[in-house]
Scaffold this motif. Structure first.
Motif, short mmCIF file in Angstrom:
data_model
loop_
_atom_site.label_atom_id
_atom_site.label_comp_id
_atom_site.label_asym_id
_atom_site.label_seq_id
_atom_site.Cartn_x
_atom_site.Cartn_y
_atom_site.Cartn_z
N PRO A 2 90.99 -47.85 5.36
CA PRO A 2 89.57 -47.49 5.28
C PRO A 2 88.84 -47.83 6.57
CG PRO A 2 90.12 -49.19 3.66
CD PRO A 2 91.35 -48.88 4.43
N THR A 3 87.78 -47.10 6.83
CA THR A 3 86.97 -47.36 8.02
C THR A 3 85.54 -47.62 7.61
OG1 THR A 3 86.44 -45.03 8.34
CG2 THR A 3 88.40 -45.87 9.46
N LYS A 4 84.80 -48.28 8.48
CA LYS A 4 83.40 -48.57 8.25
C LYS A 4 82.70 -48.52 9.59
CE LYS A 4 80.42 -51.56 5.68
NZ LYS A 4 80.36 -51.55 4.25
N SER A 5 81.51 -47.95 9.60
CA SER A 5 80.73 -47.86 10.84
C SER A 5 79.66 -48.93 10.86
CB SER A 5 80.04 -46.49 10.92
OG SER A 5 80.99 -45.46 10.97
N PHE A 6 79.36 -49.41 12.07
CA PHE A 6 78.34 -50.43 12.25
C PHE A 6 77.39 -50.01 13.36
CE2 PHE A 6 82.03 -52.64 10.59
CZ PHE A 6 81.48 -53.42 9.60
N LEU A 7 76.15 -50.37 13.23
CA LEU A 7 75.19 -50.15 14.30
C LEU A 7 75.10 -51.42 15.13
CD1 LEU A 7 72.34 -48.32 12.35
CD2 LEU A 7 74.05 -47.32 13.88
N LEU A 8 75.34 -51.29 16.42
CA LEU A 8 75.31 -52.43 17.33
C LEU A 8 74.34 -52.15 18.46
CD1 LEU A 8 79.16 -53.00 17.60
CD2 LEU A 8 77.57 -54.29 16.18
N THR A 9 73.78 -53.21 19.00
CA THR A 9 72.91 -53.05 20.16
C THR A 9 73.78 -52.82 21.39
OG1 THR A 9 72.91 -55.39 20.72
CG2 THR A 9 71.22 -54.65 19.14
N SER A 28 88.55 -52.53 21.17
CA SER A 28 87.47 -53.21 20.45
C SER A 28 87.89 -53.50 19.01
CB SER A 28 86.20 -52.34 20.43
OG SER A 28 85.73 -52.11 21.73
N ASN A 29 88.62 -52.58 18.41
CA ASN A 29 89.11 -52.80 17.05
C ASN A 29 90.00 -54.03 16.98
OD1 ASN A 29 87.81 -50.63 15.86
ND2 ASN A 29 89.53 -49.24 16.18
N ASP A 30 90.88 -54.19 17.95
CA ASP A 30 91.76 -55.37 17.96
C ASP A 30 90.95 -56.65 18.07
OD1 ASP A 30 93.98 -53.76 17.75
OD2 ASP A 30 94.51 -53.91 19.88
N TYR A 31 89.95 -56.63 18.96
CA TYR A 31 89.11 -57.82 19.14
C TYR A 31 88.36 -58.15 17.85
CZ TYR A 31 85.18 -60.75 20.44
OH TYR A 31 84.25 -61.75 20.47
N LEU A 32 87.72 -57.14 17.26
CA LEU A 32 86.94 -57.39 16.03
C LEU A 32 87.85 -57.80 14.88
CD1 LEU A 32 84.33 -54.52 16.34
CD2 LEU A 32 83.95 -56.97 16.65
N SER A 33 89.04 -57.23 14.79
CA SER A 33 89.98 -57.64 13.74
C SER A 33 90.39 -59.09 13.91
CB SER A 33 91.22 -56.75 13.75
OG SER A 33 90.90 -55.45 13.33
N GLU A 34 90.65 -59.49 15.15
CA GLU A 34 91.00 -60.89 15.43
C GLU A 34 89.84 -61.82 15.08
OE1 GLU A 34 93.33 -64.12 16.86
OE2 GLU A 34 93.91 -62.05 16.48
N LEU A 35 88.65 -61.43 15.48
CA LEU A 35 87.46 -62.23 15.20
C LEU A 35 87.23 -62.39 13.70
CD1 LEU A 35 85.08 -63.62 16.69
CD2 LEU A 35 83.85 -61.46 16.47
N LEU A 36 87.35 -61.30 12.97
CA LEU A 36 87.18 -61.37 11.52
C LEU A 36 88.27 -62.20 10.87
CD1 LEU A 36 86.06 -57.71 10.79
CD2 LEU A 36 84.70 -59.78 10.47
N GLY A 37 89.49 -62.07 11.35
CA GLY A 37 90.58 -62.88 10.81
C GLY A 37 90.34 -64.36 11.01
#
Length: 81
Positions: A2-9, A28-37
């Motif tokens: 699944p995917t989800k969109s976010f609004l970022l500055t 960016s996906n890899d970074y955000l996945s790591e951060l969320l993990g």
């Protein structure tokens, strides 16, 4: 997946892009996945600590405990630098 969109500055996007380059992430996906993990792991550890404390025998603590713990760790880190 699944995917989800976010609004970022623009500043948030620039920060993410810089972290990708700085940290050697593929995207960016890899970074955000790591951060969320990492955040999920941190939350799970915090929940286990609260569960252990609340199981009896020790004085209860709350969210302030974790704030104080982070401040202590940051102070120690600065002292060592």
């Amino acid at each position: 997946m699944p995917t989800k969109s976010f609004l970022l500055t623009e500043a948030q996007i620039a920060f993410i892009d810089a972290q990708v380059q700085r940290g050697g992430f593929e995207s960016s996906n890899d970074y955000l996945s790591e951060l969320l993990g990492m955040e999920m792991d941190r939350q799970a550890m915090q929940d286990m600590m609260v569960e252990g404390i609340d199981s009896g025998g020790l004085a209860p603590f709350d969210q302030r405990f974790f704030v104080d713990l982070v401040e202590y760790a940051e102070t120690r880190d600065k002292e060592r630098s």
